[in-house]
Scaffold this motif. Structure first.
Motif, PDB file in Angstrom:
ATOM      1  N   ASP A 189     -76.058   9.635 -22.304  1.00 43.18           N
ATOM      2  CA  ASP A 189     -74.931   8.751 -22.581  1.00 43.18           C
ATOM      3  C   ASP A 189     -75.020   8.105 -23.964  1.00 43.18           C
ATOM      4  O   ASP A 189     -74.207   7.258 -24.307  1.00 43.18           O
ATOM      5  CB  ASP A 189     -74.823   7.665 -21.511  1.00 43.18           C
ATOM      6  CG  ASP A 189     -76.083   6.817 -21.406  1.00 43.18           C
ATOM      7  OD1 ASP A 189     -77.095   7.177 -22.035  1.00 43.18           O
ATOM      8  OD2 ASP A 189     -76.043   5.803 -20.684  1.00 43.18           O
ATOM      9  N   GLU A 190     -76.013   8.528 -24.761  1.00 42.87           N
ATOM     10  CA  GLU A 190     -76.185   7.949 -26.099  1.00 42.87           C
ATOM     11  C   GLU A 190     -75.654   8.904 -27.172  1.00 42.87           C
ATOM     12  O   GLU A 190     -76.091  10.043 -27.268  1.00 42.87           O
ATOM     13  CB  GLU A 190     -77.664   7.638 -26.356  1.00 42.87           C
ATOM     14  CG  GLU A 190     -78.218   6.536 -25.469  1.00 42.87           C
ATOM     15  CD  GLU A 190     -79.652   6.181 -25.813  1.00 42.87           C
ATOM     16  OE1 GLU A 190     -80.165   6.693 -26.843  1.00 42.87           O
ATOM     17  OE2 GLU A 190     -80.268   5.403 -25.050  1.00 42.87           O
ATOM     18  N   VAL A 197     -72.150  12.752 -27.909  1.00 42.72           N
ATOM     19  CA  VAL A 197     -73.189  12.653 -26.884  1.00 42.72           C
ATOM     20  C   VAL A 197     -73.793  14.041 -26.671  1.00 42.72           C
ATOM     21  O   VAL A 197     -73.211  15.054 -27.077  1.00 42.72           O
ATOM     22  CB  VAL A 197     -72.617  12.109 -25.552  1.00 42.72           C
ATOM     23  CG1 VAL A 197     -72.114  10.683 -25.737  1.00 42.72           C
ATOM     24  CG2 VAL A 197     -71.523  13.016 -25.004  1.00 42.72           C
TER      25      VAL A 197
END
Length: 434
Positions: A189-190, A197
């Motif tokens: 999710d980063e 992503v």
């Protein structure tokens, strides 16, 4: 008039199978059990006559209760009259949706006929109807429930009408895959410096509501065969790679046409560590393909195309993108069910078409366009086993129950799944096919 066995003005696959069983036709079918009513098989676990022996239905898959005798013993015209009368009584209180792959005896009563994308939109167009009767398979009815108002009842005439492809990716397997990908690629999710992503999950419409909910929770989107390319573009704008499930063939064919090299499309087999690929292969990937497929479209082959070209030198071969890559590559064109329908409707000169998709649609198109010669690439009459579970007897039953004030076979998605699934579906609906 063509002598090809599929060039007939009768679009009914039911009639064709019965003629084969009676010895009145030279065609062949994958199983004569298809001539029986689906209620003969509903009490048994399985996808029904005509399904692949390799399609093992999950434990706990929905089963249909016994259909009352009056509907099992009624003939075709009696059922037609009962369905028509019930619809007239119900009026705008009910809308009947029919998928292109439904048998002709059901489609004739549908208010809307279309592919999964079109019917998802149609479900939104009748907010005042009390009931939506979805003549399709389970995941489609779930989608209609997700998109309809809470007070509307979505009804699946036969609860045993599932989908083997949808069952090839269950939520536990997908969650496990996601965890393994995080171990290889880092937090999923980063976003990186480019705002991307590591992975965007994309699920085909042919998946459970639970899978759609998973996709919605993780920033992903649903696609159909109509808008798969548009959806992949959407996903590539947001992620370094795509996890595409459950149909490997639609994912591979669509991505390949967009220029993604095959070596950057590893397969994820949920029964193997890292899906059977190496960490390096997954890191270098652009599309990770789930090990799923449609048993109907896997029946089509390059040999069938070569036979069609040998017998009809000017044939135009169009196949569905759920077919294996080598079949799509050998065909003249590939496209969704609606693409196939429009291609035939738009042909201005008499044309010979060999079509690689479900037989109910092919026969209906042949009947609707007698100026063309239209036949199925697969000479064996073998409809989608689960779509075929929707029989007019079941349609008559659920409609007459509505007339009596009783809702049978209602499909409802739990709220905790529905909310994120709707997010993924709303993204799909916004991704209009090109």
């Amino acid at each position: 008039m063509s002598t090809h066995p599929l060039s007939t003005l009768d679009p009914s696959v039911d009639h064709a199978i019965q003629a084969i069983v009676d010895g009145a036709s030279i065609e062949s079918t994958c199983t004569t059990d298809l001539a029986a009513g689906p209620w003969d098989f509903d009490i048994r676990p399985g996808y029904g006559p005509g399904s692949s022996m390799g399609d093992v239905i999950p434990t706990g898959a929905p089963r249909q209760g016994e259909l009352p005798t009056a509907y099992r013993e009624a003939d075709e015209e009696d059922l037609h009259d009962r369905i028509r009368a019930a619809k007239e009584t119900l009026g705008d209180r009910v809308v009947v949706l029919g998928h292109f792959y439904q048998r002709e005896e059901v489609v004739r009563h549908a208010d809307y006929v279309g592919d999964s994308f079109q019917l998802a939109n149609a479900a939104l167009e009748h907010p005042d109807a009390e009931a939506i009767v979805f003549c399709g398979v389970h995941f489609m009815a779930e989608t209609a429930d997700l998109l309809s108002r809470p007070e509307q009842s979505v009804i699946l005439p036969n609860l045993a009408a599932g989908c083997s492809m949808a069952d090839m990716a269950d939520i536990d397997q997908v969650e496990d895959c996601w965890e393994q990908l995080a171990d290889v690629l880092g937090p999923l999710d980063e976003a990186d410096a480019d705002g991307l992503v590591p992975v965007i999950p994309v699920t085909y419409m042919n998946s459970s509501a639970a899978i759609k909910g998973f996709v919605g929770r993780h920033g992903g989107i649903v696609c159909t065969s109509s808008n798969a390319a548009t959806v992949l573009e959407w996903a590539f704008a947001r992620g370094r790679r795509v996890l595409f499930f459950p149909d490997q063939h639609l994912g591979r064919n669509t991505a390949k046409a967009m220029g993604v090299p095959l070596e950057r499309m590893p397969m994820w087999n949920p029964r193997r560590p890292l899906g059977g690929s190496s960490a390096a292969q997954l890191t270098d990937s652009q599309v990770i393909l789930w090990h799923g497929f449609c048993s109907v479209h896997r029946r089509f082959s390059v040999d069938q195309i070569e036979t069609a070209r040998a017998e009809h030198p000017d044939v135009r071969v169009i196949v569905h993108p759920e077919c294996p890559m080598e079949v799509v590559d050998a065909a003249d064109e590939a496209g969704s069910t609606d693409y196939i329908r429009r291609a035939i409707a738009d042909a201005t000169e008499p044309t010979t078409f060999a079509i690689g998709t479900e037989i109910n649609l092919v026969r209906r198109l042949a009947a609707q366009h007698p100026q063309h010669e239209i036949f199925c690439l697969d000479p064996v009459v073998c409809p989608c086993s689960t779509m075929y579970r929707i029989h007019p007897g079941y349609l008559a039953w659920v409609l007459e129950e509505l007339v009596a004030g009783r809702v049978q076979n209602r499909i409802q998605v739990a709220d905790d799944v529905a909310a994120p699934a709707r997010v993924a579906l709303e993204r799909m609906l916004a991704a209009k096919p090109r």
